[in-house]
Design a protein around this motif. Structure first.
Motif, PDB file in Angstrom:
ATOM      1  N   GLU A 153      20.321  48.446   1.384  1.00 36.78           N
ATOM      2  CA  GLU A 153      19.970  47.642   2.563  1.00 36.78           C
ATOM      3  C   GLU A 153      19.814  46.159   2.216  1.00 36.78           C
ATOM      4  O   GLU A 153      19.310  45.385   3.019  1.00 36.78           O
ATOM      5  CB  GLU A 153      18.658  48.162   3.165  1.00 36.78           C
ATOM      6  CG  GLU A 153      18.781  49.583   3.649  1.00 36.78           C
ATOM      7  CD  GLU A 153      17.443  50.251   3.914  1.00 36.78           C
ATOM      8  OE1 GLU A 153      17.453  51.238   4.668  1.00 36.78           O
ATOM      9  OE2 GLU A 153      16.405  49.818   3.380  1.00 36.78           O
ATOM     10  N   ASP A 171      21.411  42.462   0.060  1.00 28.89           N
ATOM     11  CA  ASP A 171      22.599  41.734  -0.392  1.00 28.89           C
ATOM     12  C   ASP A 171      22.530  41.555  -1.908  1.00 28.89           C
ATOM     13  O   ASP A 171      21.634  42.082  -2.566  1.00 28.89           O
ATOM     14  CB  ASP A 171      22.731  40.390   0.344  1.00 28.89           C
ATOM     15  CG  ASP A 171      21.545  39.458   0.137  1.00 28.89           C
ATOM     16  OD1 ASP A 171      20.801  39.621  -0.866  1.00 28.89           O
ATOM     17  OD2 ASP A 171      21.348  38.570   0.977  1.00 28.89           O
ATOM     18  N   ASN A 182      19.226  42.985   4.298  1.00 30.44           N
ATOM     19  CA  ASN A 182      20.296  42.650   5.236  1.00 30.44           C
ATOM     20  C   ASN A 182      19.716  42.454   6.632  1.00 30.44           C
ATOM     21  O   ASN A 182      18.802  43.182   7.040  1.00 30.44           O
ATOM     22  CB  ASN A 182      21.336  43.776   5.241  1.00 30.44           C
ATOM     23  CG  ASN A 182      22.546  43.455   6.061  1.00 30.44           C
ATOM     24  OD1 ASN A 182      22.460  43.337   7.281  1.00 30.44           O
ATOM     25  ND2 ASN A 182      23.683  43.322   5.405  1.00 30.44           N
ATOM     26  N   ASN A 183      20.260  41.519   7.384  1.00 26.50           N
ATOM     27  CA  ASN A 183      19.689  41.184   8.695  1.00 26.50           C
ATOM     28  C   ASN A 183      19.862  42.270   9.749  1.00 26.50           C
ATOM     29  O   ASN A 183      19.227  42.201  10.797  1.00 26.50           O
ATOM     30  CB  ASN A 183      20.257  39.850   9.211  1.00 26.50           C
ATOM     31  CG  ASN A 183      21.739  39.921   9.470  1.00 26.50           C
ATOM     32  OD1 ASN A 183      22.481  40.540   8.715  1.00 26.50           O
ATOM     33  ND2 ASN A 183      22.191  39.276  10.510  1.00 26.50           N
ATOM     34  N   VAL A 184      20.680  43.285   9.517  1.00 25.04           N
ATOM     35  CA  VAL A 184      20.789  44.376  10.497  1.00 25.04           C
ATOM     36  C   VAL A 184      19.780  45.497  10.229  1.00 25.04           C
ATOM     37  O   VAL A 184      19.509  46.309  11.110  1.00 25.04           O
ATOM     38  CB  VAL A 184      22.223  44.963  10.561  1.00 25.04           C
ATOM     39  CG1 VAL A 184      23.233  43.907  10.929  1.00 25.04           C
ATOM     40  CG2 VAL A 184      22.605  45.652   9.274  1.00 25.04           C
ATOM     41  N   SER A 185      19.224  45.532   9.028  1.00 25.25           N
ATOM     42  CA  SER A 185      18.317  46.621   8.659  1.00 25.25           C
ATOM     43  C   SER A 185      17.093  46.759   9.558  1.00 25.25           C
ATOM     44  O   SER A 185      16.687  47.889   9.865  1.00 25.25           O
ATOM     45  CB  SER A 185      17.888  46.481   7.195  1.00 25.25           C
ATOM     46  OG  SER A 185      19.012  46.636   6.350  1.00 25.25           O
ATOM     47  N   PHE A 205      16.799  46.605  12.647  1.00 25.47           N
ATOM     48  CA  PHE A 205      17.130  47.382  13.842  1.00 25.47           C
ATOM     49  C   PHE A 205      17.144  48.879  13.535  1.00 25.47           C
ATOM     50  O   PHE A 205      16.761  49.696  14.371  1.00 25.47           O
ATOM     51  CB  PHE A 205      18.462  46.906  14.441  1.00 25.47           C
ATOM     52  CG  PHE A 205      18.380  45.487  14.924  1.00 25.47           C
ATOM     53  CD1 PHE A 205      17.792  45.182  16.143  1.00 25.47           C
ATOM     54  CD2 PHE A 205      18.847  44.448  14.138  1.00 25.47           C
ATOM     55  CE1 PHE A 205      17.681  43.875  16.579  1.00 25.47           C
ATOM     56  CE2 PHE A 205      18.748  43.129  14.569  1.00 25.47           C
ATOM     57  CZ  PHE A 205      18.158  42.842  15.793  1.00 25.47           C
ATOM     58  N   ILE A 206      17.533  49.229  12.309  1.00 28.51           N
ATOM     59  CA  ILE A 206      17.490  50.625  11.868  1.00 28.51           C
ATOM     60  C   ILE A 206      16.031  51.064  11.704  1.00 28.51           C
ATOM     61  O   ILE A 206      15.649  52.157  12.120  1.00 28.51           O
ATOM     62  CB  ILE A 206      18.270  50.797  10.549  1.00 28.51           C
ATOM     63  CG1 ILE A 206      19.744  50.458  10.777  1.00 28.51           C
ATOM     64  CG2 ILE A 206      18.106  52.212   9.988  1.00 28.51           C
ATOM     65  CD1 ILE A 206      20.534  50.261   9.508  1.00 28.51           C
ATOM     66  N   GLU A 249      14.453  51.584  15.083  1.00 27.53           N
ATOM     67  CA  GLU A 249      14.887  52.853  15.666  1.00 27.53           C
ATOM     68  C   GLU A 249      14.109  54.022  15.076  1.00 27.53           C
ATOM     69  O   GLU A 249      13.612  54.889  15.807  1.00 27.53           O
ATOM     70  CB  GLU A 249      16.386  53.058  15.439  1.00 27.53           C
ATOM     71  CG  GLU A 249      16.874  54.408  15.947  1.00 27.53           C
ATOM     72  CD  GLU A 249      18.318  54.655  15.585  1.00 27.53           C
ATOM     73  OE1 GLU A 249      19.106  54.911  16.504  1.00 27.53           O
ATOM     74  OE2 GLU A 249      18.652  54.588  14.375  1.00 27.53           O
ATOM     75  N   GLN A 264      15.596  42.886  20.241  1.00 27.83           N
ATOM     76  CA  GLN A 264      15.614  41.635  19.488  1.00 27.83           C
ATOM     77  C   GLN A 264      14.678  41.727  18.304  1.00 27.83           C
ATOM     78  O   GLN A 264      13.733  42.519  18.304  1.00 27.83           O
ATOM     79  CB  GLN A 264      15.246  40.440  20.364  1.00 27.83           C
ATOM     80  CG  GLN A 264      13.763  40.291  20.658  1.00 27.83           C
ATOM     81  CD  GLN A 264      13.457  39.116  21.568  1.00 27.83           C
ATOM     82  OE1 GLN A 264      13.806  39.149  22.742  1.00 27.83           O
ATOM     83  NE2 GLN A 264      12.791  38.112  21.032  1.00 27.83           N
ATOM     84  N   CYS A 265      14.980  40.919  17.293  1.00 21.75           N
ATOM     85  CA  CYS A 265      14.159  40.859  16.101  1.00 21.75           C
ATOM     86  C   CYS A 265      13.940  39.396  15.749  1.00 21.75           C
ATOM     87  O   CYS A 265      14.877  38.596  15.801  1.00 21.75           O
ATOM     88  CB  CYS A 265      14.854  41.574  14.943  1.00 21.75           C
ATOM     89  SG  CYS A 265      13.938  41.494  13.393  1.00 21.75           S
ATOM     90  N   TYR A 284      12.621  37.112  12.630  1.00 17.57           N
ATOM     91  CA  TYR A 284      12.394  37.160  11.195  1.00 17.57           C
ATOM     92  C   TYR A 284      11.347  36.106  10.825  1.00 17.57           C
ATOM     93  O   TYR A 284      11.571  34.921  10.977  1.00 17.57           O
ATOM     94  CB  TYR A 284      13.708  36.902  10.453  1.00 17.57           C
ATOM     95  CG  TYR A 284      14.786  37.882  10.844  1.00 17.57           C
ATOM     96  CD1 TYR A 284      14.961  39.066  10.135  1.00 17.57           C
ATOM     97  CD2 TYR A 284      15.617  37.640  11.941  1.00 17.57           C
ATOM     98  CE1 TYR A 284      15.937  39.979  10.502  1.00 17.57           C
ATOM     99  CE2 TYR A 284      16.593  38.547  12.309  1.00 17.57           C
ATOM    100  CZ  TYR A 284      16.745  39.713  11.592  1.00 17.57           C
ATOM    101  OH  TYR A 284      17.710  40.617  11.956  1.00 17.57           O
TER     102      TYR A 284
END
Length: 154
Positions: free
Chosen positions: A29, A31, A37-40, A42-43, A46, A76-77, A79
């Motif tokens: 998860e 780089d 990672n910026n999508v993590s 959202f996982i 969920e 939305q997130c 950071y």
């Protein structure tokens, strides 16, 4: 720190969370710098949201075919602080506002040093999967959602 517009007072907002689950940031998860990672998020949101709904028994067993299911309408997130491989974060979830067939869910991630790392919000709408139309919450769901509001206001 500049707060997102869905947070009026950080102290009050933080105090209203009663449910959380823990996530350890995996190597996959991140780089090449070990940065999440910026999508993590959202996982993670969920995963926490599903556990939150399960604890409330709000939608029954989500894996079973049903006449009404929750779908994400928006998400939305924000950071706040960097998160790295190996960090352990607690993802908090609360129902900030309940509508006729939708819930405004808020999220908060706190790292192992008790630092705020992420905030988020999103709308979950209950729909009929065959028609795609929204379906109002039933009495059981309202009771579960109202019990949340009462525990926060105590």
């Amino acid at each position: 720190m500049r707060l997102p517009n869905y947070i009026q007072d950080l102290t009050t907002w933080r105090s209203e969370f009663k449910f959380s689950t823990t996530v350890e940031i995996r190597f996959s998860e991140t780089d090449m710098f070990g940065h999440m990672n910026n999508v993590s998020p959202f996982i993670y949101f969920e995963e926490a949201r599903i556990k939150f709904f399960d604890q409330l028994n709000l939608f029954g067993h989500l894996a079973e075919a049903q006449s009404k299911v929750p779908v994400v309408g928006d998400l939305q997130c924000d950071y706040i602080r960097q998160i790295f491989f190996g960090d352990q974060i607690s993802i908090y979830v609360k129902a900030a506002e309940v509508g006729n067939s939708s819930i405004d869910i808020h999220y908060m991630a706190i790292n192992q040093n008790n630092e705020l790392c992420l905030t988020g919000r999103g709308t979950v709408v209950q729909i009929n999967p065959k028609t795609g139309k929204s379906v109002p919450f039933d009495d059981h769901q309202r009771k579960q959602l109202n019990s949340l509001r009462e525990s926060v206001n105590k």
